[in-house]
Enzyme design. Structure first.
Site, short mmCIF file in Angstrom:
data_model
loop_
_atom_site.label_atom_id
_atom_site.label_comp_id
_atom_site.label_asym_id
_atom_site.label_seq_id
_atom_site.Cartn_x
_atom_site.Cartn_y
_atom_site.Cartn_z
N ARG A 157 0.88 -1.25 -0.09
CA ARG A 157 -0.12 -0.13 -0.11
C ARG A 157 0.94 1.28 -0.23
NH1 ARG A 157 2.41 1.69 3.62
NH2 ARG A 157 0.92 3.60 3.81
N GLY A 158 0.24 2.40 -0.21
CA GLY A 158 0.97 3.36 -0.30
C GLY A 158 1.23 3.61 -1.64
N ALA A 159 0.78 5.14 -2.12
CA ALA A 159 0.83 5.49 -3.74
C ALA A 159 1.86 5.11 -4.40
CB ALA A 159 0.33 6.98 -3.56
N ARG A 203 -7.47 0.10 -6.76
CA ARG A 203 -7.58 1.09 -5.72
C ARG A 203 -7.79 2.35 -6.49
NH1 ARG A 203 -4.27 1.48 -0.48
NH2 ARG A 203 -6.07 2.09 0.37
N GLN A 250 -1.85 2.40 10.06
CA GLN A 250 -0.61 2.36 9.19
C GLN A 250 0.53 3.15 10.08
OE1 GLN A 250 -3.43 2.93 7.75
NE2 GLN A 250 -3.68 2.41 5.65
N ASP A 291 -1.91 10.48 -1.97
CA ASP A 291 -2.29 9.67 -2.94
C ASP A 291 -2.50 10.29 -4.45
OD1 ASP A 291 -2.85 8.48 -0.26
OD2 ASP A 291 -2.67 6.90 -1.77
N ASN A 315 -5.43 12.18 0.77
CA ASN A 315 -4.41 11.49 1.32
C ASN A 315 -5.40 10.83 2.33
OD1 ASN A 315 -1.48 10.63 2.23
ND2 ASN A 315 -1.84 11.81 3.88
N LYS A 316 -4.64 10.02 3.17
CA LYS A 316 -5.41 9.18 4.22
C LYS A 316 -6.49 9.82 4.84
CE LYS A 316 -5.11 5.51 4.64
NZ LYS A 316 -5.92 4.88 3.88
O1 MRU Z 1 -4.53 3.29 2.28
P1 MRU Z 1 -2.97 3.41 2.29
O2 MRU Z 1 -2.05 2.85 3.18
O3 MRU Z 1 -2.38 2.95 1.09
O4 MRU Z 1 -2.64 4.99 2.19
C1 MRU Z 1 -1.64 5.32 2.05
C2 MRU Z 1 -1.54 6.94 2.50
O5 MRU Z 1 -2.47 7.60 2.55
C3 MRU Z 1 -0.08 7.67 2.28
O6 MRU Z 1 -0.03 8.75 3.02
C4 MRU Z 1 -0.12 8.06 0.59
O7 MRU Z 1 -0.21 7.02 -0.15
C5 MRU Z 1 1.30 8.50 0.26
S1 MRU Z 1 2.52 7.35 0.34
C6 MRU Z 1 4.45 7.98 0.17
#
Ligand code: MRU
Length: 343
Positions: A45-47, A88, A195, A236, A246-247
């Site tokens: 996970r994470g963009a 996603r 996370q 994201d 973002n999250k």
């Molecule tokens: O649902 P996730 O864990 O994929 O969400 C991730 C985030 O919100 C991060 O802050 C974002 O992807 C940036 S990662 C460098």
């Protein structure tokens, strides 16, 4: 620093982030469907990391296509693209990575299919390697905002685990530390998937960065007590006007920062900036299943059958954003358009 993802002998090896920090185990995805499953189930996970996974998934999927010519090969790739894109919706990096591969194929369409397959593997590896360099540049640009003795708050995990390595929001922290600045990080636990607690706290501890875990609802009180100097988060998808997805919980954090005159920076590799979208209202927001809220792993924490709303992301309007730190420099939301011409 831990390895998030790599291509090993035609398989996509990813660290299973859904079990961290209790179990450190790697999963070898043997086909593109398994890569898509891994993205959906948050093994990765994470963009930026899911952008890399998407490229690797396409690359291994392509190896299985039997085609005589470019047209057949392109047809064979379509279900792979659509399966991976559907995993996603919020992070633009998946589309970004797939578009990059599509462009590469089109500009090399005269090559033999075997050569195209090899090019896809090579490009997926390039995307991974470049991501780490991009993050280091974000670190160099972002470290100027961190003073000796600062306490920085971050939300979710925009660290090594969310990228090919080094992280985006964590990159300025790493550089500041290398520069000898004494810093402290508050990691929001980040309900519901945690996370911050499970991943950010874990990786910063491993890297010797002074991290303190806080509950999401502590941020305001700590700001009022003068305990926080700076916020740095990831993204994201950032729209052309500087609105930042973002999250979930990032928006509340940004509003609190404004109230307490705390600078709020977004670390954004250009791969996560979507100039085709004029404002954050157009960013698709993923909603996830209720179980993420009613349970922590197998432990039920809410009544059977309770209704749940589980937005995975929110959009922070540009007016709350002090600066967007990219690998090409730092931009105010109003100046983000200048970056478009630099790309
Ligand atoms: O649902 P996730 O864990 O994929 O969400 C991730 C985030 O919100 C991060 O802050 C974002 O992807 C940036 S990662 C460098």
């Amino acid at each position: 620093m831990v390895k998030t993802i790599e291509l090993v002998n035609g398989k996509v090896r990813m660290l299973d982030q859904s079990r961290l920090p209790l179990e450190v185990r790697y999963i070898d995805c043997t086909d593109y469907k398994m890569v898509a499953e891994g993205i959906k189930k948050l093994w990765i996970r994470g963009a930026p990391a899911i952008g890399i996974a998407a490229a690797m998934g396409v690359a291994i999927g392509a190896q299985e296509i039997k085609a005589k010519d470019f047209e057949e090969f392109s047809k064979g790739l379509e279900p792979i693209f659509s399966t991976i894109i559907s995993t996603r919706p919020t992070a633009v990096n998946i589309e970004w990575a797939i578009n990059r591969l599509k462009k590469l194929l089109i500009s090399n369409k005269e090559l033999r299919i075997e050569k195209l397959k090899a090019l896809l593997i090579e490009e997926a590896n390039n995307i991974l390697a470049e991501d780490i360099e991009v993050n280091k540049a974000i670190g160099r640009f972002g470290a100027q905002f961190i003073k000796d003795g600062d306490t920085i708050i971050t939300h979710c995990n925009a660290g090594s685990l969310a990228t090919g390595g080094y992280g985006t929001a964590t990159a300025p922290m790493r550089v500041a530390k290398e520069q000898g600045k004494k810093i402290r990080v508050f990691a929001d636990e980040t309900r519901p998937v945690l996370q911050g607690a499970r991943l950010t706290a874990w990786e910063l501890m491993q890297d010797g960065i002074d991290v303190t875990l806080i509950t999401d609802n502590s941020a305001g009180a700590l700001m009022k007590m003068g305990e926080i100097n700076l916020a740095i988060v990831g993204t994201d998808r950032t729209a052309a006007n500087g609105d930042v997805a973002n999250k979930i919980g990032t928006y509340s954090l940004a509003v609190l920062c404004k109230e307490h005159s705390i600078p709020f920076y977004v670390a954004a590799p250009t791969s996560s900036i979507d100039f085709s979208i004029s404002s954050g209202e157009l960013i698709p927001i993923e909603e996830r299943g209720s179980r993420e809220v009613t349970h922590i792993w197998d432990c039920q924490i809410a009544p059977d059958g309770v209704k749940v709303k589980n937005l995975a992301f929110d959009v922070t309007p540009a007016k709350y954003v002090t600066g967007i730190i990219t690998e090409k420099g730092v931009f105010s939301p109003e100046d983000l358009h200048k970056l478009k011409d630099m790309r």
